[in-house]
Design a protein around this motif. Structure first.
Motif, mmCIF file in Angstrom:
data_model
loop_
_atom_site.group_PDB
_atom_site.id
_atom_site.type_symbol
_atom_site.label_atom_id
_atom_site.label_comp_id
_atom_site.label_asym_id
_atom_site.label_seq_id
_atom_site.Cartn_x
_atom_site.Cartn_y
_atom_site.Cartn_z
ATOM 1 N N ARG A 85 0.821 -1.219 0.000
ATOM 2 C CA ARG A 85 0.000 0.000 0.000
ATOM 3 C C ARG A 85 0.852 1.265 0.000
ATOM 4 O O ARG A 85 0.632 2.151 -0.830
ATOM 5 C CB ARG A 85 -0.973 -0.011 1.170
ATOM 6 C CG ARG A 85 -2.182 -0.910 0.885
ATOM 7 C CD ARG A 85 -3.102 -0.929 2.049
ATOM 8 N NE ARG A 85 -2.479 -1.867 3.001
ATOM 9 C CZ ARG A 85 -3.090 -2.463 3.983
ATOM 10 N NH1 ARG A 85 -4.339 -2.196 4.235
ATOM 11 N NH2 ARG A 85 -2.460 -3.302 4.748
ATOM 12 N N PRO A 86 1.846 1.384 0.909
ATOM 13 C CA PRO A 86 2.701 2.572 0.810
ATOM 14 C C PRO A 86 3.449 2.631 -0.522
ATOM 15 O O PRO A 86 3.632 3.714 -1.074
ATOM 16 C CB PRO A 86 3.678 2.434 1.976
ATOM 17 C CG PRO A 86 3.168 1.357 2.840
ATOM 18 C CD PRO A 86 2.151 0.578 2.081
ATOM 19 N N ALA A 87 3.867 1.469 -1.047
ATOM 20 C CA ALA A 87 4.573 1.453 -2.335
ATOM 21 C C ALA A 87 3.679 1.991 -3.441
ATOM 22 O O ALA A 87 4.112 2.797 -4.279
ATOM 23 C CB ALA A 87 5.040 0.039 -2.667
ATOM 24 N N LEU A 88 2.433 1.577 -3.438
ATOM 25 C CA LEU A 88 1.478 2.043 -4.437
ATOM 26 C C LEU A 88 1.203 3.540 -4.279
ATOM 27 O O LEU A 88 1.237 4.293 -5.257
ATOM 28 C CB LEU A 88 0.178 1.233 -4.332
ATOM 29 C CG LEU A 88 -0.868 1.461 -5.409
ATOM 30 C CD1 LEU A 88 -0.306 1.136 -6.784
ATOM 31 C CD2 LEU A 88 -2.098 0.606 -5.132
ATOM 32 N N LEU A 89 0.977 3.975 -3.039
ATOM 33 C CA LEU A 89 0.706 5.389 -2.776
ATOM 34 C C LEU A 89 1.901 6.260 -3.166
ATOM 35 O O LEU A 89 1.750 7.285 -3.849
ATOM 36 C CB LEU A 89 0.358 5.604 -1.296
ATOM 37 C CG LEU A 89 0.130 7.056 -0.878
ATOM 38 C CD1 LEU A 89 -1.076 7.645 -1.598
ATOM 39 C CD2 LEU A 89 -0.044 7.141 0.633
ATOM 40 N N ILE A 90 3.086 5.847 -2.739
ATOM 41 C CA ILE A 90 4.300 6.621 -3.054
ATOM 42 C C ILE A 90 4.529 6.654 -4.561
ATOM 43 O O ILE A 90 4.809 7.712 -5.139
ATOM 44 C CB ILE A 90 5.518 6.027 -2.316
ATOM 45 C CG1 ILE A 90 5.394 6.287 -0.804
ATOM 46 C CG2 ILE A 90 6.828 6.594 -2.857
ATOM 47 C CD1 ILE A 90 6.368 5.487 0.049
ATOM 48 N N THR A 91 4.382 5.526 -5.230
ATOM 49 C CA THR A 91 4.605 5.457 -6.675
ATOM 50 C C THR A 91 3.625 6.348 -7.427
ATOM 51 O O THR A 91 4.033 7.155 -8.278
ATOM 52 C CB THR A 91 4.499 4.004 -7.176
ATOM 53 O OG1 THR A 91 5.481 3.227 -6.500
ATOM 54 C CG2 THR A 91 4.707 3.918 -8.675
ATOM 55 N N LEU A 94 4.407 10.052 -6.715
ATOM 56 C CA LEU A 94 5.612 10.525 -7.394
ATOM 57 C C LEU A 94 5.410 10.640 -8.902
ATOM 58 O O LEU A 94 5.869 11.603 -9.520
ATOM 59 C CB LEU A 94 6.797 9.607 -7.088
ATOM 60 C CG LEU A 94 7.368 9.708 -5.680
ATOM 61 C CD1 LEU A 94 8.433 8.646 -5.450
ATOM 62 C CD2 LEU A 94 7.936 11.084 -5.422
ATOM 63 N N VAL A 95 4.733 9.661 -9.498
ATOM 64 C CA VAL A 95 4.493 9.721 -10.950
ATOM 65 C C VAL A 95 3.606 10.915 -11.285
ATOM 66 O O VAL A 95 3.917 11.696 -12.198
ATOM 67 C CB VAL A 95 3.897 8.399 -11.468
ATOM 68 C CG1 VAL A 95 3.409 8.545 -12.905
ATOM 69 C CG2 VAL A 95 4.925 7.277 -11.381
ATOM 70 N N LEU A 96 2.506 11.068 -10.573
ATOM 71 C CA LEU A 96 1.608 12.202 -10.842
ATOM 72 C C LEU A 96 2.298 13.534 -10.577
ATOM 73 O O LEU A 96 2.169 14.474 -11.370
ATOM 74 C CB LEU A 96 0.327 12.079 -10.009
ATOM 75 C CG LEU A 96 -0.611 10.943 -10.425
ATOM 76 C CD1 LEU A 96 -1.777 10.820 -9.442
ATOM 77 C CD2 LEU A 96 -1.116 11.149 -11.840
ATOM 78 N N ALA A 120 11.709 15.323 -14.566
ATOM 79 C CA ALA A 120 10.907 15.351 -13.340
ATOM 80 C C ALA A 120 10.429 13.962 -12.929
ATOM 81 O O ALA A 120 9.833 13.806 -11.868
ATOM 82 C CB ALA A 120 9.700 16.276 -13.533
ATOM 83 N N ALA A 121 10.708 12.968 -13.738
ATOM 84 C CA ALA A 121 10.275 11.598 -13.427
ATOM 85 C C ALA A 121 11.030 11.079 -12.202
ATOM 86 O O ALA A 121 12.190 11.426 -11.989
ATOM 87 C CB ALA A 121 10.525 10.685 -14.623
ATOM 88 N N PRO A 122 10.372 10.247 -11.408
ATOM 89 C CA PRO A 122 10.999 9.768 -10.175
ATOM 90 C C PRO A 122 12.035 8.664 -10.357
ATOM 91 O O PRO A 122 12.525 8.133 -9.389
ATOM 92 C CB PRO A 122 9.802 9.250 -9.366
ATOM 93 C CG PRO A 122 8.787 8.875 -10.382
ATOM 94 C CD PRO A 122 8.981 9.830 -11.526
ATOM 95 N N GLY A 123 12.386 8.321 -11.561
ATOM 96 C CA GLY A 123 13.345 7.245 -11.786
ATOM 97 C C GLY A 123 14.761 7.653 -11.444
ATOM 98 O O GLY A 123 15.062 8.813 -11.171
#
Length: 167
Positions: A85-91, A94-96, A120-123
């Protein structure tokens, strides 16, 4: 100067500063140092841009992917069962955020939208620079990510020490 000699000088600069960066104690110091060493040499204009032999970029991409992949383990999978859940929320966040900041930067600062979005991408710097290179904007994307990465590597350890003094 022959292309192989130029490439060797860039490799030497990256390796030297990458190894010196190990003394700094910052996370990912060799990556940041190598980037700084090769980047400064490239930006100095004293050498032509490096020309990598055919297939080298593919080999490096495979190597980077392998290094990242070997960092994953059964423990990573076990942790993901509680951290999904945190991984999904953080991802998603960050993407948005990256999309919004990228489009906003493009419009506000008048830079190429592709550069702004990839910058600006989180990669990570290596992955995003390789994607940028395939789209013809690798150097600009690498520059944006280099500033971001170096800033994060300098600031976040200090923040972690402040909020968690025992670390």
């Amino acid at each position: 100067m022959p292309p192989l000699a130029t490439l060797l000088l860039y490799t030497l600069a990256g390796t030297t500063v990458g190894l010196l960066a190990l003394l700094s104690g910052i996370p990912a110091a060799p990556l940041a140092g190598a980037l700084l060493g090769a980047g400064l040499l490239s930006m100095s204009g004293s050498l032509e841009q490096a020309s990598w032999p055919s297939g080298t970029r593919t080999a490096l991409e495979i190597g980077i992917g392998t290094v990242i992949g070997t960092g994953l383990s059964r423990t990573s999978l076990d942790q993901l069962q509680t951290l999904w859940r945190p991984a999904l929320l953080i991802t998603l966040t960050l993407v948005l955020t990256g999309i919004v900041v990228g489009l906003w930067s493009s419009r506000l600062l008048g830079i190429d939208p592709v550069v702004a979005l990839l910058g600006a991408a989180p990669g990570g710097i290596s992955g995003m620079s390789l994607v940028g290179a395939e789209l013809g904007v690798g150097a600009a994307v690498a520059a944006l990510h280099a500033v971001r990465l170096i800033t994060i590597l300098l600031v976040l350890p200090l923040v972690v020490r402040l909020i968690s003094p025992g670390q």
